[in-house]
Write a protein that holds these residues in place. Structure first.
Motif, mmCIF file in Angstrom:
data_model
loop_
_atom_site.group_PDB
_atom_site.id
_atom_site.type_symbol
_atom_site.label_atom_id
_atom_site.label_comp_id
_atom_site.label_asym_id
_atom_site.label_seq_id
_atom_site.Cartn_x
_atom_site.Cartn_y
_atom_site.Cartn_z
ATOM 1 N N ALA A 199 4.029 -4.954 4.748
ATOM 2 C CA ALA A 199 4.717 -4.194 3.702
ATOM 3 C C ALA A 199 3.799 -3.151 3.078
ATOM 4 N N ASP A 200 4.412 -2.153 2.470
ATOM 5 C CA ASP A 200 3.681 -1.186 1.645
ATOM 6 C C ASP A 200 3.716 -1.590 0.178
ATOM 7 N N ALA A 201 4.700 -2.386 -0.199
ATOM 8 C CA ALA A 201 4.796 -2.918 -1.555
ATOM 9 C C ALA A 201 5.540 -4.241 -1.490
ATOM 10 N N LEU A 202 5.222 -5.139 -2.418
ATOM 11 C CA LEU A 202 5.810 -6.476 -2.430
ATOM 12 C C LEU A 202 6.545 -6.715 -3.747
ATOM 13 N N VAL B 23 2.146 -4.574 -6.184
ATOM 14 C CA VAL B 23 3.233 -5.477 -6.556
ATOM 15 C C VAL B 23 4.224 -4.754 -7.463
ATOM 16 N N LEU B 24 5.506 -4.946 -7.177
ATOM 17 C CA LEU B 24 6.587 -4.505 -8.046
ATOM 18 C C LEU B 24 7.114 -5.757 -8.752
ATOM 19 N N LEU B 25 6.764 -5.900 -10.025
ATOM 20 C CA LEU B 25 7.023 -7.122 -10.785
ATOM 21 C C LEU B 25 8.092 -6.880 -11.841
ATOM 22 N N GLU C 70 -4.557 -4.456 -12.739
ATOM 23 C CA GLU C 70 -4.201 -3.098 -12.283
ATOM 24 C C GLU C 70 -3.745 -3.153 -10.824
ATOM 25 N N ALA C 71 -2.801 -4.079 -10.575
ATOM 26 C CA ALA C 71 -2.422 -4.411 -9.198
ATOM 27 C C ALA C 71 -0.989 -4.025 -8.844
ATOM 28 N N GLY C 72 -0.308 -3.273 -9.699
ATOM 29 C CA GLY C 72 1.059 -2.889 -9.371
ATOM 30 C C GLY C 72 1.769 -2.311 -10.570
#
Length: 408
Positions: free
Chosen positions: A301-304, A332-334, A348-350
């Protein structure tokens, strides 16, 4: 110490609970403690007891070097309140019988909730075997069941809350997944019961599958697309409908975006029907896979995505999927506010977006498409943070030290 772990979900099933309990058992073993796990015969998520475990009696084996006793459980694919209660109550009874039949004595009975009935099994077993009872709380029940509309009516809710308070007051010690959980529990027990935060954590090396991810992208024919993946249980509490809304919004102006669902669960069929109704050719559904294969899908994936439904209770949750997604080295998209959001922003991870908001999810994906270098940096930040702060090994050591202190 001689420690008995009671968990309704364990190996050879896969999932966050099984992986966490296995890591904890291994952590205890590594410190020289004897461990036995009592669990249900595997049936999740199909609702049918797996081949090789269908005998009427107990099934004893070793799972990754951990002595394991599998006891009978009522299994049914249809997840209604009645069938869930039958499953929970059957395991509660069979686990106590299985524990009593085990030879030797135990110093600690560690029971994992949810469901709450596992806690009741732990308390009964501890009293019968004259051991300390430690109650591990991963979700706040019955609050979560009420939020998911799985439990309603004042009588049912009242009985569930009585059981929750009963177990909290009778535990010799309690561990919980978040600070919010600990505060909620302490408000019930008061200061006399030891309550310790032990997060879920991750295994960074399991999710470092960059080469496998590249191979999967090439073989799957989506090497040139921006892939947004959700991997895990496809259930009610995840609030996944908005992902299809985002896919619909991006279908025309960002046709290179591909959404992939990897997993199974009670709402998967509904999502597939809705995707078909909308005519979404930018959405794929894949079956549930092993942890190793799931890690490869995440690396591809490019984003999770790490979503939960839009309800106040989830602000006290930290999904274990957050730690695994950061360990995978992908932004990460949270959509979980509270402690989970604080961890993501600290790392700073998403990017955070409001729960079940398809429009905001689509906007964040557009931002990622326009800022590829920032996405790479967020992925690396998450991987480094998970390796430093969020390993299951560290959480197992924290739990082990807590139990050793309790036993003295």
């Amino acid at each position: 110490m001689h420690v008995l772990l009671i968990s309704q979900y364990f190996l050879p099933e896969t999932g966050g609970t099984t992986n966490r309990v296995a890591s904890l058992a291994k952590g205890l073993q590594s410190k020289g403690h004897d461990v036995v796990v009592i669990t249900a015969k595997p049936s999740h998520p199909e609702g049918v007891i797996w081949e090789g475990y269908q005998d009427d009696g107990l099934v004893r084996d070793e799972q990754e070097g951990i002595p394991t006793v599998h006891t009978w459980v009522y299994a049914d694919f249809e997840k209604t309140l009645f069938t869930r209660l039958c499953s929970y109550l059957s395991f509660m009874c069979s686990s106590v019988l299985g524990a009593v039949r085990e030879r030797g004595s135990f110093d600690v009975i560690l029971a994992f909730s949810p469901p709450l009935f596992v806690g009741l099994a732990g308390w009964i077993t501890a009293r019968l075997l004259n051991a300390e009872f430690v109650f591990d709380v991963r979700d706040l029940w019955p609050d979560l069941a009420v939020a998911m509309n799985e439990l309603n009516g004042p009588v049912k809710i009242g009985l569930a809350r009585w059981l929750e308070h009963f177990l909290y007051h009778r535990a010799d010690a309690i561990t919980a997944a978040t600070d919010g959980f600990c505060e909620s529990i302490t408000s019930i027990t008061g200061p006399d019961t030891p309550v310790q935060r032990v997060m879920n954590g991750t295994e960074p090396e399991v999710f470092r599958r960059d080469e496998a991810g590249k191979k999967l992208r090439k073989e799957g024919g989506f090497d040139d697309r921006f892939v947004v993946t959700y991997a895990g249980n496809i259930g009610i509490c995840q609030g996944l409908d908005h992902i299809l809304e985002a896919a619909d919004r991006l279908a025309e102006d960002r046709s290179g975006v591909l959404f992939r669902f990897v997993g199974s669960g009670p709402v998967k069929d509904d999502l597939q029907r809705e995707a078909k109704r909308r005519g979404l050719d930018n959405v794929e559904f894949h079956p549930r896979v092993s942890l190793d294969e799931a890690a490869a899908h995440m690396a591809a994936a490019d984003a999770l995505l790490v979503p939960l439904a839009d309800h106040e209770i989830y602000r006290s949750f930290i999904p274990s999927k957050l730690f695994d997604s950061m360990a995978a080295g992908r932004p990460v998209l949270l959509s979980v506010d509270g402690e989970a959001r604080s961890i993501l922003e600290d790392a700073e991870a998403g990017r955070y977006y409001p729960a079940e908001d398809g429009q905001e999810l689509a906007s964040n994906i557009r931002w990622m498409l326009d800022h590829p270098e920032a996405c790479t940096e967020m992925g690396e930040n998450g991987r480094n943070y998970a390796r430093t702060h969020c390993t299951r090994e560290a959480q197992a050591e924290r739990m082990t030290a807590f139990l050793e202190e309790l036993i003295g």
